[in-house]
Design a protein around this motif. Structure first.
Motif, mmCIF file in Angstrom:
data_model
loop_
_atom_site.group_PDB
_atom_site.id
_atom_site.type_symbol
_atom_site.label_atom_id
_atom_site.label_comp_id
_atom_site.label_asym_id
_atom_site.label_seq_id
_atom_site.Cartn_x
_atom_site.Cartn_y
_atom_site.Cartn_z
ATOM 1 N N ILE A 58 0.855 -1.185 0.000
ATOM 2 C CA ILE A 58 0.000 0.000 0.000
ATOM 3 C C ILE A 58 0.892 1.237 0.000
ATOM 4 C CG2 ILE A 58 -2.025 -1.046 1.078
ATOM 5 C CD1 ILE A 58 -1.140 0.090 3.733
ATOM 6 N N TRP A 64 -3.949 10.809 4.726
ATOM 7 C CA TRP A 64 -4.415 9.604 5.409
ATOM 8 C C TRP A 64 -4.878 9.915 6.830
ATOM 9 C CZ3 TRP A 64 -0.730 4.742 4.939
ATOM 10 C CH2 TRP A 64 -1.244 3.874 3.962
ATOM 11 N N GLU A 72 -8.013 0.793 3.340
ATOM 12 C CA GLU A 72 -7.153 0.350 2.229
ATOM 13 C C GLU A 72 -6.493 -0.976 2.565
ATOM 14 O OE1 GLU A 72 -4.421 2.810 0.229
ATOM 15 O OE2 GLU A 72 -5.667 4.602 0.300
#
Length: 228
Positions: A58, A64, A72
């Motif tokens: 990722i 974020w 995610e």
């Protein structure tokens, strides 16, 4: 130019690091930091390792928040993300306890430190291995996060390409012969940056073919802007 993945010395160090995390004994911290300047192939190496070995990749984002990051990660683990952060965290912990796998988090320079602390929580709850991937300045940043930095088992630096690295790449990907002094000239121009070196060789190959040359020589390297 052929599309071939070449195992440079950087790639081999990454593979050794990944295997070391997977082979470590129970109770031993399982976080590694892979770092180096941009353009050295860290991201492509991580993605390739994940695809070939069933790992998770990722990429961190500047904005974020914990929920976004956990959603995610949950999707990459094959989970259906739930709404509440505590449910998300519990599902992820359960999945990694049931089936540990190497999780690689790229661009760790950019998110808030609280995100990295959340990943540390997951590591501590599961003992699942994680690889952080960052660039210049990441080590001082992580050192300020002592509980996290203390869990880093490996510090693996991606270094500029060597003559041997770029020679191996040229042999695998370039159809025309490439002289050693050509390799040296390219590395001098690019400071060993993998991405720039590949682009330089690609352009030089095109020019050599246009010239109907038998090999790629330093003359096929464009004059630098400074020299122009």
């Amino acid at each position: 130019m052929k599309t071939v993945f070449v195992e440079t010395s950087n790639v081999k160090r990454f593979m050794d690091t990944a295997q070391g995390l997977l082979d470590r004994e129970a109770g031993v911290p399982g976080i590694a930091l892979v770092y180096g300047t941009r353009g050295l192939g860290k991201t492509q190496t991580a993605i390739r390792w994940a695809v070939q070995n069933g790992g998770i990749y990722i990429r961190a984002k500047k904005e974020w928040k914990a929920g976004w990051m956990l959603r995610e990660l949950a999707v990459e683990l094959g989970l259906v993300p739930r709404q509440r952060v505590e449910d998300l965290l519990g599902d992820i912990v359960g999945a990694l306890l049931e089936k540990p796998r190497l999780v690689m988090v790229d661009e760790v320079n950019i998110p808030q430190t609280s995100i990295l602390e959340t990943i540390r929580d997951i590591h501590d709850l599961t003992e699942n291995p994680f690889v952080f991937i960052g660039h210049d300045g990441i080590i001082p940043r992580l050192k300020r996060m002592a509980p996290l930095f203390d869990r880093i088992l490996y510090l693996t630096e991606f270094k500029p390409l060597s003559v041997a690295d770029l020679s191996d790449f040229a042999a695998a990907c370039i159809d025309l012969p490439v002289q050693k002094n050509t390799i040296e000239a390219v590395l001098k121009r690019t400071d060993g940056n993998f991405r720039k070196s590949v682009m330089a060789l690609k352009g030089m190959e095109s020019r050599a073919r246009s010239d109907r040359a038998a090999s790629i020589t330093p003359d096929h390297l464009p004059k630098s802007k400074r020299a122009a």
